[in-house]
Scaffold this motif. Structure first.
Motif, PDB file in Angstrom:
ATOM      1  N   GLU A 107      -3.476  62.544  52.237  1.00 53.78           N
ATOM      2  CA  GLU A 107      -4.364  61.397  52.053  1.00 53.78           C
ATOM      3  C   GLU A 107      -3.702  60.319  51.202  1.00 53.78           C
ATOM      4  O   GLU A 107      -3.906  59.123  51.425  1.00 53.78           O
ATOM      5  CB  GLU A 107      -5.686  61.840  51.420  1.00 53.78           C
ATOM      6  CG  GLU A 107      -6.608  62.579  52.378  1.00 53.78           C
ATOM      7  CD  GLU A 107      -6.875  61.783  53.656  1.00 53.78           C
ATOM      8  OE1 GLU A 107      -7.229  60.591  53.551  1.00 53.78           O
ATOM      9  OE2 GLU A 107      -6.720  62.343  54.753  1.00 53.78           O
ATOM     10  N   TRP A 110      -1.278  58.374  53.448  1.00 57.22           N
ATOM     11  CA  TRP A 110      -1.987  57.378  54.261  1.00 57.22           C
ATOM     12  C   TRP A 110      -2.361  56.160  53.416  1.00 57.22           C
ATOM     13  O   TRP A 110      -2.252  55.009  53.859  1.00 57.22           O
ATOM     14  CB  TRP A 110      -3.249  57.987  54.866  1.00 57.22           C
ATOM     15  CG  TRP A 110      -3.037  58.888  56.043  1.00 57.22           C
ATOM     16  CD1 TRP A 110      -3.224  60.243  56.086  1.00 57.22           C
ATOM     17  CD2 TRP A 110      -2.610  58.511  57.362  1.00 57.22           C
ATOM     18  NE1 TRP A 110      -2.941  60.734  57.339  1.00 57.22           N
ATOM     19  CE2 TRP A 110      -2.562  59.690  58.150  1.00 57.22           C
ATOM     20  CE3 TRP A 110      -2.265  57.305  57.954  1.00 57.22           C
ATOM     21  CZ2 TRP A 110      -2.190  59.692  59.487  1.00 57.22           C
ATOM     22  CZ3 TRP A 110      -1.887  57.291  59.294  1.00 57.22           C
ATOM     23  CH2 TRP A 110      -1.851  58.472  60.042  1.00 57.22           C
ATOM     24  N   LYS A 111      -2.789  56.411  52.183  1.00 57.38           N
ATOM     25  CA  LYS A 111      -3.175  55.310  51.291  1.00 57.38           C
ATOM     26  C   LYS A 111      -1.981  54.407  50.992  1.00 57.38           C
ATOM     27  O   LYS A 111      -2.080  53.175  51.065  1.00 57.38           O
ATOM     28  CB  LYS A 111      -3.737  55.880  49.984  1.00 57.38           C
ATOM     29  CG  LYS A 111      -3.978  54.837  48.897  1.00 57.38           C
ATOM     30  CD  LYS A 111      -4.362  55.502  47.580  1.00 57.38           C
ATOM     31  CE  LYS A 111      -4.383  54.494  46.440  1.00 57.38           C
ATOM     32  NZ  LYS A 111      -4.731  55.125  45.146  1.00 57.38           N
ATOM     33  N   LYS A 114      -1.059  52.326  54.130  1.00 54.43           N
ATOM     34  CA  LYS A 114      -1.963  51.201  54.365  1.00 54.43           C
ATOM     35  C   LYS A 114      -1.700  50.054  53.392  1.00 54.43           C
ATOM     36  O   LYS A 114      -1.602  48.888  53.791  1.00 54.43           O
ATOM     37  CB  LYS A 114      -3.412  51.673  54.243  1.00 54.43           C
ATOM     38  CG  LYS A 114      -4.436  50.557  54.391  1.00 54.43           C
ATOM     39  CD  LYS A 114      -5.846  51.111  54.286  1.00 54.43           C
ATOM     40  CE  LYS A 114      -6.879  50.005  54.341  1.00 54.43           C
ATOM     41  NZ  LYS A 114      -8.262  50.533  54.268  1.00 54.43           N
ATOM     42  N   GLN A 115      -1.564  50.367  52.108  1.00 58.10           N
ATOM     43  CA  GLN A 115      -1.407  49.317  51.109  1.00 58.10           C
ATOM     44  C   GLN A 115      -0.051  48.623  51.222  1.00 58.10           C
ATOM     45  O   GLN A 115       0.054  47.414  51.018  1.00 58.10           O
ATOM     46  CB  GLN A 115      -1.622  49.900  49.715  1.00 58.10           C
ATOM     47  CG  GLN A 115      -3.059  50.360  49.496  1.00 58.10           C
ATOM     48  CD  GLN A 115      -3.321  50.866  48.091  1.00 58.10           C
ATOM     49  OE1 GLN A 115      -2.431  50.907  47.241  1.00 58.10           O
ATOM     50  NE2 GLN A 115      -4.553  51.270  47.823  1.00 58.10           N
ATOM     51  N   LEU A 258      -1.692  49.211  61.506  1.00 59.72           N
ATOM     52  CA  LEU A 258      -2.944  49.029  60.769  1.00 59.72           C
ATOM     53  C   LEU A 258      -4.172  49.301  61.632  1.00 59.72           C
ATOM     54  O   LEU A 258      -5.251  49.586  61.109  1.00 59.72           O
ATOM     55  CB  LEU A 258      -3.021  47.609  60.194  1.00 59.72           C
ATOM     56  CG  LEU A 258      -2.245  47.363  58.896  1.00 59.72           C
ATOM     57  CD1 LEU A 258      -2.216  45.880  58.564  1.00 59.72           C
ATOM     58  CD2 LEU A 258      -2.849  48.151  57.737  1.00 59.72           C
ATOM     59  N   HIS A 260      -4.526  51.790  63.516  1.00 56.37           N
ATOM     60  CA  HIS A 260      -4.711  53.241  63.640  1.00 56.37           C
ATOM     61  C   HIS A 260      -6.035  53.640  62.990  1.00 56.37           C
ATOM     62  O   HIS A 260      -6.433  53.090  61.960  1.00 56.37           O
ATOM     63  CB  HIS A 260      -3.551  53.969  62.966  1.00 56.37           C
ATOM     64  CG  HIS A 260      -3.486  55.434  63.259  1.00 56.37           C
ATOM     65  ND1 HIS A 260      -4.326  56.349  62.662  1.00 56.37           N
ATOM     66  CD2 HIS A 260      -2.684  56.145  64.092  1.00 56.37           C
ATOM     67  CE1 HIS A 260      -4.036  57.560  63.104  1.00 56.37           C
ATOM     68  NE2 HIS A 260      -3.044  57.466  63.974  1.00 56.37           N
ATOM     69  N   LYS A 262      -6.904  56.037  61.181  1.00 60.12           N
ATOM     70  CA  LYS A 262      -6.799  56.473  59.790  1.00 60.12           C
ATOM     71  C   LYS A 262      -6.692  55.292  58.832  1.00 60.12           C
ATOM     72  O   LYS A 262      -6.953  55.409  57.636  1.00 60.12           O
ATOM     73  CB  LYS A 262      -5.574  57.377  59.616  1.00 60.12           C
ATOM     74  CG  LYS A 262      -5.814  58.830  59.952  1.00 60.12           C
ATOM     75  CD  LYS A 262      -6.548  59.517  58.808  1.00 60.12           C
ATOM     76  CE  LYS A 262      -6.609  61.010  59.017  1.00 60.12           C
ATOM     77  NZ  LYS A 262      -7.264  61.698  57.880  1.00 60.12           N
ATOM     78  N   LEU A 263      -6.253  54.153  59.348  1.00 61.71           N
ATOM     79  CA  LEU A 263      -6.037  52.980  58.506  1.00 61.71           C
ATOM     80  C   LEU A 263      -7.032  51.876  58.808  1.00 61.71           C
ATOM     81  O   LEU A 263      -6.847  50.741  58.378  1.00 61.71           O
ATOM     82  CB  LEU A 263      -4.610  52.448  58.711  1.00 61.71           C
ATOM     83  CG  LEU A 263      -3.482  53.437  58.420  1.00 61.71           C
ATOM     84  CD1 LEU A 263      -2.141  52.816  58.774  1.00 61.71           C
ATOM     85  CD2 LEU A 263      -3.486  53.863  56.965  1.00 61.71           C
ATOM     86  N   SER A 264      -8.060  52.195  59.565  1.00 61.82           N
ATOM     87  CA  SER A 264      -9.034  51.173  59.956  1.00 61.82           C
ATOM     88  C   SER A 264      -9.666  50.554  58.720  1.00 61.82           C
ATOM     89  O   SER A 264      -9.961  51.231  57.737  1.00 61.82           O
ATOM     90  CB  SER A 264     -10.111  51.777  60.855  1.00 61.82           C
ATOM     91  OG  SER A 264     -10.773  52.822  60.185  1.00 61.82           O
ATOM     92  N   ILE A 265      -9.860  49.248  58.790  1.00 64.60           N
ATOM     93  CA  ILE A 265     -10.394  48.501  57.653  1.00 64.60           C
ATOM     94  C   ILE A 265     -11.885  48.291  57.857  1.00 64.60           C
ATOM     95  O   ILE A 265     -12.325  47.920  58.941  1.00 64.60           O
ATOM     96  CB  ILE A 265      -9.670  47.155  57.517  1.00 64.60           C
ATOM     97  CG1 ILE A 265      -8.175  47.419  57.326  1.00 64.60           C
ATOM     98  CG2 ILE A 265     -10.220  46.339  56.366  1.00 64.60           C
ATOM     99  CD1 ILE A 265      -7.339  46.184  57.404  1.00 64.60           C
TER     100      ILE A 265
END
Length: 336
Positions: A107, A110-111, A114-115, A258, A260, A262-265
């Motif tokens: 996790e 993934w964080k 994304k950042q 982005l 993906h 898992k990275l959905s905003i």
């Protein structure tokens, strides 16, 4: 420097020392990066002006903030004050996990992904107009007190055609297309980030050897050893492998990664344009550095060189979808 007091040296960079400082008015801990302009070529001074212009006019939650800058013409030095990231960098974090012989939680990976992507997104238009490598490495991914990612941007990298002069800790993250035809693009940075993700899941650098030439051969062939599928999800492994495709045409873009799941905003942080959703990123002028003062500094730096390449800031306007002044009377710029 009257507004600050030195705390202690942090590192000795190739162009000058990096010092931990304290701002006198509020006791906030910051970092001062000193650059010896006398060591730079005319072209590098031009790059410094451009990068300072970009940093001083850009605010992003995942980009190191430039808070103050001044020059000493007599000493031929430039001083850049930036926010301090007390949790160190990703290179140190990977080493800590390696020493403890434990895996980095998925996790958290993934964080970080994304950042970093969101930070890369705001730099994309500037980098596409640059002849520098701007290689992304674990040491350029920093963490603030809340362990949020902050990209360290100011780098003054070598020209693309001088890649073989780069140190190993940068060279190992260059993409095949940079090494074969000096082609710089968004996809080249995606490759670098893929190498970093591989390092996070295996705790070892992806490309290693005793010479840069041998490393370059491995990079261009896309040959690497080691597996990580047994420790992490199929989703994460697939993303990493896609990012490490030697063909940049088949490598995903920043926006594609982005998107993906898992990275959905979340919806409140996106805007829509046609069939596309874009992350809303607030960008503004750095309040502690008045534009008038900044322009004087840029002029001072430019005067250190007889022929400084200059470019306009059109890339900033070209990067944004539209401007919205409705939020707190501050312009909010939405990235493409």
């Amino acid at each position: 420097m009257d507004k600050y007091e030195k705390v202690y040296p942090i590192a000795k960079g190739s162009l000058g020392p990096i010092t931990k400082i304290r701002r006198k008015k509020d006791k906030e801990i910051l970092v001062c990066k000193e650059i010896d302009v006398g060591m730079l070529t005319n072209e590098q001074i031009g790059s410094l002006v451009e990068e300072l212009e970009f940093l001083a006019n850009t605010r992003h939650p995942h980009l190191i903030e430039c808070l103050d800058v001044w020059s000493d013409l007599k000493a031929k030095k430039v001083f850049i004050v930036m926010e301090y990231c007390e949790k160190g960098n990703l290179h140190e974090l990977i080493n800590d996990y390696k020493i403890e012989n434990t895996r980095i939680p998925e996790e958290f990976i993934w964080k970080v992904l994304k950042q970093v992507l969101l930070g890369m997104q705001v730099c994309k238009s500037y980098e596409q107009n640059s002849s520098k490598t701007h290689a992304l490495t674990p040491k350029k991914i920093l963490f603030d007190g809340l362990k949020q990612v902050k990209l360290a941007y100011l780098c003054l990298e070598k020209d693309l055609e001088q890649a073989l002069d780069l140190p190993l800790n940068i060279f190992a993250y260059l993409s095949p297309e940079i090494l074969t035809n000096s082609q710089n693009s968004e996809k080249a940075k995606v490759w670098s980030l893929g190498c970093i993700l591989y390092e996070m899941v295996t705790l070892d650098r992806l490309f290693n050897d005793d010479t840069l030439e041998k490393i370059a051969e491995k990079i261009c062939k896309g040959n690497f050893e080691g597996t990580f599928e047994e420790h992490y999800s199929d989703e994460l492994c697939k993303v990493i492998k896609l990012m490490l495709n030697v063909n940049p045409e088949l490598r995903p873009s920043i926006s594609e990664i982005l998107s993906h799941s898992k990275l959905s905003i979340c919806a409140k942080n996106t805007i829509s344009s046609g069939n596309n959703d874009y992350p809303a990123i607030e960008v503004g002028f750095v309040e502690s550095t008045p534009i008038e003062t900044y322009e004087d500094i840029v002029q001072d730096i430019s005067e250190l060189s007889l022929d400084v390449p200059r470019r306009s800031s059109e890339f900033l306007r070209d990067s944004f979808l539209f401007m919205d002044y409705s939020m707190n009377q501050k312009p909010v710029l939405y990235l493409r």
